[in-house]
Design a protein around this motif. Structure first.
Motif, PDB file in Angstrom:
ATOM      1  N   UNK A   1      -2.701  11.222   4.776  1.00 42.96           N
ATOM      2  CA  UNK A   1      -2.493  11.729   3.423  1.00 42.96           C
ATOM      3  C   UNK A   1      -2.415  10.530   2.497  1.00 42.96           C
ATOM      4  N   UNK A   2      -3.321  10.494   1.553  1.00 42.37           N
ATOM      5  CA  UNK A   2      -3.387   9.375   0.619  1.00 42.37           C
ATOM      6  C   UNK A   2      -2.057   9.202  -0.119  1.00 42.37           C
TER       7      UNK A   2
ATOM      8  N   UNK B   1      -0.150   3.735   6.924  1.00 44.78           N
ATOM      9  CA  UNK B   1      -1.436   3.044   7.011  1.00 44.78           C
ATOM     10  C   UNK B   1      -1.611   2.276   5.712  1.00 44.78           C
ATOM     11  N   UNK B   2      -1.311   1.009   5.778  1.00 43.50           N
ATOM     12  CA  UNK B   2      -1.247   0.187   4.578  1.00 43.50           C
ATOM     13  C   UNK B   2      -2.519   0.281   3.744  1.00 43.50           C
ATOM     14  N   UNK B   3      -2.317   0.547   2.464  1.00 44.58           N
ATOM     15  CA  UNK B   3      -3.440   0.658   1.548  1.00 44.58           C
ATOM     16  C   UNK B   3      -4.110   2.014   1.580  1.00 44.58           C
TER      17      UNK B   3
END
Length: 226
Positions: free
Chosen positions: A174-175, A217-219
């Motif tokens: 999920x962004x 999840x980095x970025x």
């Protein structure tokens, strides 16, 4: 059926969109009307709706693309497509994307209204998963209680909303900006720090099941795995 059912309507033909909006509002619906898919997505992120009515062929963002993006945010809200595209493959594509109904243009307003009401009643009558099983935990969205055989937590509204969002999208990324804009209505620095705090709180409450992870999840965003 409750009064003032909230509908998000996206239709690039202004005259048709106005007719639909006026017809629905004359029957106690509340309609937000957008002339393209981009504006519709922004309105969806800002407000809560009972059902979505989208034209398929629109500028900036077509109905199929719009529905795909909304399904990442909400898997349950009824989506009804309006389209002059009557080929079988187009209709099949609409249902594959996740729509709940598909009306071919031209159509009668009575048919549209009956179908919208049927979709909303169907959603209400389905026992929408009020209890999410997250590993060995049970999360009751109505009471905002997260329970385990060893402990029970009464979550805050923000904790419950965030956990419901994650559990509805288990196993999917999920962004980060999507979470912030949907839950905090902003993706500024302070909202981001607040999100980090709530993620940490949820991780601590889920620690009794080692199979559960909320991965950063980095970025990119977050993923709930269990």
């Amino acid at each position: 059926m409750k009064n003032h059912i909230k509908i998000l309507l996206a239709e690039d033909e202004i005259s048709l969109g106005t007719i639909i909006k006026d017809s629905l509002e004359s029957r106690d619906f509340k309609v937000t009307f957008c002339e393209n898919g981009e504006n519709a997505l922004e309105e969806f992120k800002k407000s809560d709706f009972d059902a979505l009515v989208f034209d398929v062929m629109m500028p900036k963002k077509d109905g199929f693309t719009l529905a795909k993006e909304i399904r990442l945010l909400n898997k349950n809200i009824p989506i009804l497509f309006l389209s002059a595209k009557t080929q079988t493959q187009d209709i099949v594509e609409g249902f594959k994307i996740g729509c709940n109904d598909y009306i071919k243009k031209p159509f009668s307003m009575e048919e549209l209204i009956v179908r919208i009401i049927a979709l909303i009643e169907r959603k209400s009558n389905l026992t929408l998963e009020k209890k999410h099983h997250i590993g060995t935990y049970v999360f009751d969205t109505d009471s905002q209680v997260l329970s385990h055989e060893k402990v029970t937590y009464k979550l805050t509204h923000k904790e419950a909303t965030l956990l419901e969002f994650l559990s509805q999208n288990k196993g999917e990324i999920i962004d980060r900006s999507t979470i912030l804009n949907t839950l905090w209505k902003s993706d500024d620095f302070f909202s981001g720090r607040s999100l980090d705090v709530f993620i940490t709180k949820l991780r601590k409450k889920l620690i009794l099941d080692q199979s559960i992870e909320i991965i950063n999840l980095r970025g990119r965003g977050y993923k709930l795995i269990c």
